[in-house]
Design an enzyme around this catalytic site. Structure first.
Site, PDB file in Angstrom:
ATOM      1  N   MET A   1       0.836  -1.189   0.000  1.00  0.00           N
ATOM      2  CA  MET A   1       0.000   0.000   0.000  1.00  0.00           C
ATOM      3  C   MET A   1       0.867   1.234   0.000  1.00  0.00           C
ATOM      4  O   MET A   1       2.084   1.159   0.109  1.00  0.00           O
ATOM      5  CB  MET A   1      -0.905   0.011   1.235  1.00  0.00           C
ATOM      6  CG  MET A   1      -1.771  -1.230   1.394  1.00  0.00           C
ATOM      7  SD  MET A   1      -2.601  -1.751  -0.088  1.00  0.00           S
ATOM      8  CE  MET A   1      -1.820  -3.327  -0.349  1.00  0.00           C
ATOM      9  N   CYS A   2       0.246   2.382  -0.039  1.00  0.00           N
ATOM     10  CA  CYS A   2       0.965   3.643  -0.065  1.00  0.00           C
ATOM     11  C   CYS A   2       0.155   4.707   0.675  1.00  0.00           C
ATOM     12  O   CYS A   2      -1.027   4.518   0.967  1.00  0.00           O
ATOM     13  CB  CYS A   2       1.194   4.131  -1.494  1.00  0.00           C
ATOM     14  SG  CYS A   2       2.174   3.026  -2.530  1.00  0.00           S
ATOM     15  N   ARG A   3       0.791   5.811   0.940  1.00  0.00           N
ATOM     16  CA  ARG A   3       0.116   7.047   1.312  1.00  0.00           C
ATOM     17  C   ARG A   3       0.472   8.076   0.253  1.00  0.00           C
ATOM     18  O   ARG A   3       1.647   8.224  -0.123  1.00  0.00           O
ATOM     19  CB  ARG A   3       0.561   7.545   2.679  1.00  0.00           C
ATOM     20  CG  ARG A   3       0.239   6.625   3.866  1.00  0.00           C
ATOM     21  CD  ARG A   3      -1.234   6.670   4.284  1.00  0.00           C
ATOM     22  NE  ARG A   3      -2.072   5.770   3.504  1.00  0.00           N
ATOM     23  CZ  ARG A   3      -3.391   5.675   3.651  1.00  0.00           C
ATOM     24  NH1 ARG A   3      -4.022   6.428   4.545  1.00  0.00           N
ATOM     25  NH2 ARG A   3      -4.090   4.835   2.918  1.00  0.00           N
TER      26      ARG A   3
ATOM     27  N   ASN B   1      -2.640   3.907  -4.613  1.00  0.00           N
ATOM     28  CA  ASN B   1      -2.693   3.354  -3.264  1.00  0.00           C
ATOM     29  C   ASN B   1      -3.659   2.181  -3.283  1.00  0.00           C
ATOM     30  O   ASN B   1      -4.845   2.357  -3.569  1.00  0.00           O
ATOM     31  CB  ASN B   1      -3.161   4.409  -2.267  1.00  0.00           C
ATOM     32  CG  ASN B   1      -3.450   3.807  -0.908  1.00  0.00           C
ATOM     33  OD1 ASN B   1      -2.756   2.902  -0.467  1.00  0.00           O
ATOM     34  ND2 ASN B   1      -4.488   4.297  -0.255  1.00  0.00           N
TER      35      ASN B   1
ATOM     36  N   VAL C   1       4.613   7.650  -0.287  1.00  0.00           N
ATOM     37  CA  VAL C   1       5.467   6.725   0.463  1.00  0.00           C
ATOM     38  C   VAL C   1       4.891   5.338   0.267  1.00  0.00           C
ATOM     39  O   VAL C   1       3.678   5.155   0.210  1.00  0.00           O
ATOM     40  CB  VAL C   1       5.567   7.105   1.952  1.00  0.00           C
ATOM     41  CG1 VAL C   1       6.319   8.418   2.101  1.00  0.00           C
ATOM     42  CG2 VAL C   1       4.198   7.211   2.614  1.00  0.00           C
TER      43      VAL C   1
END
Length: 246
Positions: free
Chosen positions: A1-3, A116, A89
């Site tokens: 996943m990501c932000r 994301n 990120v």
């Protein structure tokens, strides 16, 4: 996943946008507050920014280090300014590797893109099925092994065919949902507008009279943040954000 984090507005430094806020993207590396998948985002990061007075294509910095460990980025973030930034990120979806080519944001021409979420069953056949939908040109441009880069290539094919950005993202979400499913928060910008989809994870926005932020989660505790409902298509520009159910 990501932000994810995207900003349009008056010129601001990368430090002001992604490092300094009390719950900045930097802090979201180790303490995300509303992330559906994963616990930390320590598998690299990237930042893209524009200087449209010089060229339409963005500049980009990517690293496989956690954002907190990259002193080179910290040294430049305080002096690089932009009116348009997209940053992310990363928490790599197992078993995908940690590699720079798979680290968002992705870029082609004037576009910056980040994702994301995760395409369901990407390594078990869904990825191959989606790749077969790509044009030869866009498939050849894929450098890494991530599902996010395939989603970007699908988006570029739709843009190449003449679709507007919002329609291109909607088409990709519908196509992937039918073929595989998954969490599909997509974020796209050309430095003048932001387009995003909310599918399976958190998405928020905040506007002032001359700026807009679209992000995975708030970077402070102020009340101005608007929660974007799941299943929405978002179009944003400085001073305004609009969303509609898909």
């Amino acid at each position: 996943m990501c932000r994810l984090f995207a900003y349009l507005g008056p010129s601001a430094t990368l430090e002001q946008l992604v490092l300094s806020p009390p719950h900045s993207l930097l802090r979201q590396c180790w303490e995300p507050r509303s992330q559906v998948g994963g616990v930390v985002n320590a598998d690299g990061f990237g930042v893209g920014w524009y200087d449209l007075s010089r060229r339409p294509e963005p500049a980009r910095y990517r690293s496989t280090l956690p954002m907190w460990a990259d002193r080179s980025f910290a040294s430049l973030a305080g002096i690089v300014s932009s009116t348009a930034v997209l940053a992310a990120v990363r928490s790599a979806t197992p078993p995908l590797p940690t590699e720079r080519s798979s680290t968002p944001p992705f870029t082609a021409g004037p576009w910056l893109f980040a994702h994301n979420g995760a395409v369901a069953g990407f390594r078990e056949g869904a990825g191959s099925r989606l790749r077969r939908l790509l044009s030869e040109r866009r498939e050849a441009g894929i450098e890494g092994s991530s599902d996010s880069e395939v989603l970007f290539a699908l988006t570029l094919d739709q843009l190449d065919s003449g679709e507007a950005p919002a329609e291109a993202l909607t088409h990709v979400v519908d196509t992937v949902s039918a073929a595989a499913g998954g969490r599909l928060n997509l974020l796209l910008t050309d430095g003048g507008s932001i387009w995003a989809t909310s599918r399976g994870d958190s998405l928020v926005a905040r506007t002032t009279s001359d700026s807009v932020v679209v992000a995975s989660e708030p970077d402070d505790d102020e009340a101005e943040w608007q929660t974007i409902p799941d299943g929405a298509m978002v179009s944003a520009a400085p001073g305004q954000v609009d969303w509609r159910p898909r």
